[in-house]
Design a protein around this motif. Structure first.
Motif, PDB file in Angstrom:
ATOM      1  N   ILE A  51      -5.686  10.165   5.905  1.00 50.20           N
ATOM      2  CA  ILE A  51      -4.966  10.709   4.763  1.00 50.20           C
ATOM      3  C   ILE A  51      -5.996  11.239   3.788  1.00 50.20           C
ATOM      4  O   ILE A  51      -7.045  10.610   3.579  1.00 50.20           O
ATOM      5  CB  ILE A  51      -4.067   9.639   4.117  1.00 50.20           C
ATOM      6  N   ASP A  52      -5.730  12.397   3.203  1.00 50.55           N
ATOM      7  CA  ASP A  52      -6.719  12.952   2.295  1.00 50.55           C
ATOM      8  C   ASP A  52      -6.284  12.767   0.838  1.00 50.55           C
ATOM      9  O   ASP A  52      -5.226  12.195   0.551  1.00 50.55           O
ATOM     10  CB  ASP A  52      -7.047  14.394   2.628  1.00 50.55           C
ATOM     11  N   SER A  53      -7.100  13.262  -0.079  1.00 47.53           N
ATOM     12  CA  SER A  53      -6.855  13.053  -1.499  1.00 47.53           C
ATOM     13  C   SER A  53      -5.561  13.717  -1.972  1.00 47.53           C
ATOM     14  O   SER A  53      -5.012  13.330  -3.002  1.00 47.53           O
ATOM     15  CB  SER A  53      -8.048  13.549  -2.319  1.00 47.53           C
ATOM     16  N   ASP A  54      -5.075  14.717  -1.220  1.00 46.56           N
ATOM     17  CA  ASP A  54      -3.808  15.366  -1.558  1.00 46.56           C
ATOM     18  C   ASP A  54      -2.604  14.631  -0.981  1.00 46.56           C
ATOM     19  O   ASP A  54      -1.469  14.991  -1.277  1.00 46.56           O
ATOM     20  CB  ASP A  54      -3.786  16.803  -1.040  1.00 46.56           C
ATOM     21  N   GLY A  55      -2.871  13.651  -0.132  1.00 50.17           N
ATOM     22  CA  GLY A  55      -1.785  12.912   0.497  1.00 50.17           C
ATOM     23  C   GLY A  55      -1.365  13.431   1.853  1.00 50.17           C
ATOM     24  O   GLY A  55      -0.418  12.920   2.463  1.00 50.17           O
ATOM     25  N   SER A  56      -2.043  14.451   2.363  1.00 48.74           N
ATOM     26  CA  SER A  56      -1.736  14.957   3.697  1.00 48.74           C
ATOM     27  C   SER A  56      -2.221  13.965   4.743  1.00 48.74           C
ATOM     28  O   SER A  56      -3.267  13.325   4.573  1.00 48.74           O
ATOM     29  CB  SER A  56      -2.406  16.312   3.926  1.00 48.74           C
ATOM     30  N   THR A  57      -1.465  13.864   5.833  1.00 44.77           N
ATOM     31  CA  THR A  57      -1.797  12.903   6.886  1.00 44.77           C
ATOM     32  C   THR A  57      -1.762  13.563   8.257  1.00 44.77           C
ATOM     33  O   THR A  57      -1.143  14.609   8.453  1.00 44.77           O
ATOM     34  CB  THR A  57      -0.815  11.718   6.898  1.00 44.77           C
ATOM     35  N   ASN A  58      -2.427  12.939   9.188  1.00 38.94           N
ATOM     36  CA  ASN A  58      -2.311  13.312  10.592  1.00 38.94           C
ATOM     37  C   ASN A  58      -2.714  12.115  11.429  1.00 38.94           C
ATOM     38  O   ASN A  58      -3.356  11.181  10.923  1.00 38.94           O
ATOM     39  CB  ASN A  58      -3.180  14.527  10.923  1.00 38.94           C
ATOM     40  N   TYR A  59      -2.344  12.152  12.712  1.00 33.26           N
ATOM     41  CA  TYR A  59      -2.491  10.977  13.553  1.00 33.26           C
ATOM     42  C   TYR A  59      -2.975  11.334  14.949  1.00 33.26           C
ATOM     43  O   TYR A  59      -2.756  12.440  15.444  1.00 33.26           O
ATOM     44  CB  TYR A  59      -1.131  10.263  13.671  1.00 33.26           C
ATOM     45  N   ALA A  60      -3.583  10.355  15.584  1.00 35.96           N
ATOM     46  CA  ALA A  60      -3.927  10.505  16.987  1.00 35.96           C
ATOM     47  C   ALA A  60      -2.636  10.559  17.813  1.00 35.96           C
ATOM     48  O   ALA A  60      -1.622   9.953  17.438  1.00 35.96           O
ATOM     49  CB  ALA A  60      -4.789   9.328  17.435  1.00 35.96           C
ATOM     50  N   ASP A  61      -2.681  11.269  18.925  1.00 39.21           N
ATOM     51  CA  ASP A  61      -1.494  11.415  19.762  1.00 39.21           C
ATOM     52  C   ASP A  61      -0.957  10.060  20.229  1.00 39.21           C
ATOM     53  O   ASP A  61       0.263   9.889  20.376  1.00 39.21           O
ATOM     54  CB  ASP A  61      -1.820  12.274  20.980  1.00 39.21           C
ATOM     55  N   SER A  62      -1.844   9.115  20.447  1.00 36.26           N
ATOM     56  CA  SER A  62      -1.442   7.820  20.991  1.00 36.26           C
ATOM     57  C   SER A  62      -0.579   7.007  20.022  1.00 36.26           C
ATOM     58  O   SER A  62       0.122   6.082  20.446  1.00 36.26           O
ATOM     59  CB  SER A  62      -2.679   7.005  21.374  1.00 36.26           C
ATOM     60  N   VAL A  63      -0.619   7.340  18.730  1.00 31.84           N
ATOM     61  CA  VAL A  63       0.143   6.562  17.751  1.00 31.84           C
ATOM     62  C   VAL A  63       1.175   7.414  17.020  1.00 31.84           C
ATOM     63  O   VAL A  63       1.941   6.889  16.200  1.00 31.84           O
ATOM     64  CB  VAL A  63      -0.787   5.883  16.730  1.00 31.84           C
ATOM     65  N   LEU A  64       1.204   8.696  17.293  1.00 29.03           N
ATOM     66  CA  LEU A  64       2.109   9.608  16.593  1.00 29.03           C
ATOM     67  C   LEU A  64       3.558   9.153  16.772  1.00 29.03           C
ATOM     68  O   LEU A  64       4.001   8.871  17.890  1.00 29.03           O
ATOM     69  CB  LEU A  64       1.919  11.024  17.141  1.00 29.03           C
ATOM     70  N   GLY A  65       4.253   9.052  15.653  1.00 24.03           N
ATOM     71  CA  GLY A  65       5.638   8.610  15.676  1.00 24.03           C
ATOM     72  C   GLY A  65       5.805   7.106  15.563  1.00 24.03           C
ATOM     73  O   GLY A  65       6.914   6.620  15.314  1.00 24.03           O
ATOM     74  N   ARG A  66       4.724   6.360  15.713  1.00 21.43           N
ATOM     75  CA  ARG A  66       4.789   4.894  15.611  1.00 21.43           C
ATOM     76  C   ARG A  66       4.038   4.374  14.387  1.00 21.43           C
ATOM     77  O   ARG A  66       4.428   3.370  13.802  1.00 21.43           O
ATOM     78  CB  ARG A  66       4.198   4.240  16.871  1.00 21.43           C
ATOM     79  N   PHE A  67       2.964   5.022  14.015  1.00 19.76           N
ATOM     80  CA  PHE A  67       2.120   4.591  12.900  1.00 19.76           C
ATOM     81  C   PHE A  67       2.270   5.565  11.740  1.00 19.76           C
ATOM     82  O   PHE A  67       2.403   6.780  11.946  1.00 19.76           O
ATOM     83  CB  PHE A  67       0.645   4.546  13.299  1.00 19.76           C
ATOM     84  N   THR A  68       2.196   5.034  10.533  1.00 18.93           N
ATOM     85  CA  THR A  68       2.263   5.852   9.320  1.00 18.93           C
ATOM     86  C   THR A  68       1.195   5.373   8.346  1.00 18.93           C
ATOM     87  O   THR A  68       1.049   4.159   8.128  1.00 18.93           O
ATOM     88  CB  THR A  68       3.639   5.746   8.657  1.00 18.93           C
TER      89      THR A  68
END
Length: 128
Positions: A51-68
Motif C-alpha cells: 500500500i502506498d502513501s496515497d492508499g493504493s494497493t496491489n497484491y500477489a496473485d496467490s493472495v488476490l481476493g483473499r488478503f486485504t
C-alpha cells in the motif's frame, strides 16, 4: 531509527482468518510504500502486497481476493487482513517500509531490496 513491530500471527485451520498488525514508529517519508512479505522455511522471501502513501494497493496473485491491506494514518498502523487461509500461506510474515511510492512499488513483483526498514516478523501457521 524507524521501528516496525508486527503482531497478530497464530495458528488457524484451513479456511480461517487472521488480521496482522504492524505498528510503525513513524512514517519516515512523505511518499512511501508499506509492504507485507512472507517467508516459509527453505524458501525465499516473497511479497504479499503493498500500500502506498496515497492508499493504493496491489497484491500477489496467490493472495488476490483473499488478503486485504489497509492502514491507519492516525495510529501509524499497517494491517493485513487474511481470509480463507490455506496451508501454503504458512510462513513468517514481515512488514516493511520503502522511501518511494508509485505503481511499480505496488507490484507484483516485489523487490525486497527496495525496502529500508523491516519488522521482526510474526508467524502464521495454517493446518489442513
Amino acid at each position: 531509527q524507524v521501528q516496525l513491530v508486527e503482531s497478530g500471527g497464530g495458528s488457524v485451520q484451513t479456511g480461517g482468518s487472521l488480521r496482522l498488525s504492524c505498528v510503525v514508529s513513524r512514517w519516515t517519508y512523505s511518499r512511501y510504500c508499506l509492504g507485507w512479505f512472507r517467508q516459509a522455511p527453505g524458501k525465499e522471501r516473497e511479497g504479499v502486497g503493498a500500500i502506498d502513501s496515497d492508499g493504493s494497493t496491489n497484491y500477489a496473485d496467490s493472495v488476490l481476493g483473499r488478503f486485504t491491506i489497509s492502514k491507519d494514518n492516525i495510529k501509524n498502523i499497517l494491517y493485513l487482513h487474511m481470509n480463507n487461509l490455506e496451508p501454503d500461506d504458512t510462513a513468517m510474515y514481515y512488514c516493511a517500509e520503502a522511501p518511494v511510492s508509485g505503481h511499480l512499488m505496488l507490484g507484483p513483483p516485489y523487490r525486497v531490496d527496495y525496502y529500508d526498514f523491516w519488522g521482526q516478523g510474526t508467524q502464521v501457521t495454517v493446518s489442513a
